[in-house]
Design a protein around this motif. Structure first.
Motif, PDB file in Angstrom:
ATOM      1  N   GLY A 265      43.059  -4.418 106.090  1.00 14.63           N
ATOM      2  CA  GLY A 265      41.956  -3.948 106.921  1.00 14.63           C
ATOM      3  C   GLY A 265      42.128  -4.336 108.390  1.00 14.63           C
ATOM      4  N   VAL A 266      42.585  -5.584 108.633  1.00 18.02           N
ATOM      5  CA  VAL A 266      42.814  -6.027 110.009  1.00 18.02           C
ATOM      6  C   VAL A 266      43.929  -5.203 110.654  1.00 18.02           C
ATOM      7  CG1 VAL A 266      43.612  -7.952 111.433  1.00 18.02           C
ATOM      8  CG2 VAL A 266      41.956  -8.364 109.608  1.00 18.02           C
TER       9      VAL A 266
ATOM     10  N   ALA B 138      43.526  -2.832 113.900  1.00 16.86           N
ATOM     11  CA  ALA B 138      44.346  -3.013 115.102  1.00 16.86           C
ATOM     12  C   ALA B 138      45.066  -1.723 115.473  1.00 16.86           C
ATOM     13  CB  ALA B 138      45.356  -4.137 114.881  1.00 16.86           C
ATOM     14  N   ALA B 139      45.599  -1.035 114.453  1.00 14.69           N
ATOM     15  CA  ALA B 139      46.264   0.241 114.718  1.00 14.69           C
ATOM     16  C   ALA B 139      45.277   1.274 115.249  1.00 14.69           C
ATOM     17  CB  ALA B 139      46.926   0.761 113.437  1.00 14.69           C
ATOM     18  N   GLY B 140      44.057   1.270 114.713  1.00 13.28           N
ATOM     19  CA  GLY B 140      43.043   2.197 115.195  1.00 13.28           C
ATOM     20  C   GLY B 140      42.668   1.938 116.643  1.00 13.28           C
ATOM     21  N   ILE B 141      42.541   0.652 117.012  1.00 12.94           N
ATOM     22  CA  ILE B 141      42.224   0.309 118.403  1.00 12.94           C
ATOM     23  C   ILE B 141      43.339   0.765 119.335  1.00 12.94           C
ATOM     24  CG2 ILE B 141      41.881  -1.619 119.998  1.00 12.94           C
ATOM     25  CD1 ILE B 141      40.502  -3.115 117.696  1.00 12.94           C
ATOM     26  N   ALA B 142      44.586   0.548 118.916  1.00 17.65           N
ATOM     27  CA  ALA B 142      45.719   0.981 119.738  1.00 17.65           C
ATOM     28  C   ALA B 142      45.740   2.496 119.898  1.00 17.65           C
ATOM     29  CB  ALA B 142      47.027   0.499 119.115  1.00 17.65           C
ATOM     30  N   LEU B 143      45.458   3.220 118.820  1.00 18.33           N
ATOM     31  CA  LEU B 143      45.441   4.681 118.896  1.00 18.33           C
ATOM     32  C   LEU B 143      44.295   5.185 119.772  1.00 18.33           C
ATOM     33  CD1 LEU B 143      46.280   5.646 115.200  1.00 18.33           C
ATOM     34  CD2 LEU B 143      47.748   5.888 117.214  1.00 18.33           C
ATOM     35  N   ILE B 144      43.150   4.515 119.692  1.00 14.81           N
ATOM     36  CA  ILE B 144      42.027   4.907 120.542  1.00 14.81           C
ATOM     37  C   ILE B 144      42.366   4.691 122.008  1.00 14.81           C
ATOM     38  CG2 ILE B 144      39.655   4.311 121.190  1.00 14.81           C
ATOM     39  CD1 ILE B 144      39.119   3.729 118.233  1.00 14.81           C
TER      40      ILE B 144
END
Length: 283
Positions: free
Chosen positions: A20-21, A25-31
């Motif tokens: 989940g972490v 983190a990947a989602g934040i980078a993609l955003i």
């Protein structure tokens, strides 16, 4: 009421938390990447027209394009990659095939890793002391050398890693046919690793295409169109830096257009590198 977890349940819970972490983190980078691309596209796309590619950088508060900066960047980056590929492929080959396990090989690998993470402004200052001051002037040659120094460790590291992935059966087959080590590497190992070597070159090009600090110390800038590498020459990163800090709306629009061009080029190069490597793996 206490809830007892078995060892398997604790491991499963820890694994789910870790996954989940990582996903967050990947989602934040993609955003963040999406927001950057959205800003570049919305502010830079309106400034891209035929004038950008056919006119040179304008004077204050006047219309123009980025032709001289685009040509200057292409010239310096091309020469820099010629330097980086020649030195980097040979150095990476030596580390992978000949002296990688020796004390000298470990020292070379360590220094290459240090150079890989060195701030680009230090490289620019070093080339300034080595070339600009002795030649009493900024030049495109100095800019190309500075960019080549930045790209060389990328190519070296990629070459070594790619060659280490090649099976020893290829080397043994070449030796069994009576070929020397150099012939085996050149005609068998390099050919088998050609996609990876190309990817390393593309990554090196992507590394240097947007560098500004070393260019400011070496080639500086030129408002006019010039292909004379012995003189100061324009480049996209420096023009973007100069125009983005100006109070003129036309210059700021050209800065956004130049930033979009560099970003699109780097993105295309990375996609091409991934596609080449993937296509090679599927053969």
């Amino acid at each position: 009421m206490e809830i007892a977890f078995t060892r398997a349940q604790r491991r499963k819970l820890a694994s789910q938390i870790f996954v989940g972490v990582c996903v967050a983190a990947a989602g934040i980078a993609l955003i963040a990447l999406g927001l950057i691309m959205f800003s570049l596209f919305t502010k830079g796309f309106s400034g891209i027209d035929t004038m950008v590619f056919t006119h040179d950088t304008p004077g204050p508060d006047s219309h123009g394009g980025l032709r001289n900066a685009i040509v200057g960047s292409i010239m310096m980056c091309t020469l820099a990659m010629m330097i980086a590929v020649f030195i980097g492929v040979l150095a990476g080959t030596w580390l992978a095939e000949i002296g990688g396990d020796s004390k000298y090989g470990h020292a070379v690998r360590f220094l290459n890793d240090v150079l890989l993470s060195a701030p680009s402004i230090l490289i620019g200052l070093f080339i300034y002391e080595m070339m600009v001051r002795p030649m009493h002037g900024f030049s495109g040659w100095a800019g190309a050398v500075a960019l080549g120094v930045l790209a060389t460790p990328v190519v070296t590291r990629t070459t070594e890693d790619i060659l280490n992935l090649q099976p020893n059966a290829l080397r043994e087959a070449g030796m069994a046919l009576g070929a020397s080590q150099w012939v085996t590497v050149r005609k068998i190992i390099w050919k088998a690793a050609s996609a990876g070597l190309l990817t390393g070159g593309l990554l090196g090009f992507a590394r240097i295409s947007g560098e500004t600090a070393p260019i400011l110390f070496t080639s500086l800038n030129n408002q006019f169109f010039s292909t004379d590498m012995s003189q100061p020459i324009a480049s996209l990163p420096v023009v973007i830096y100069q125009f983005a800090m100006s109070p003129f709306d036309i210059w700021q629009e050209l800065a956004w257009a130049g930033a979009l061009l560099i970003t699109a080029t780097v993105l295309a190069i990375n996609i091409l590198g991934r596609w080449v490597a993937r296509d090679k793996d599927h053969r």
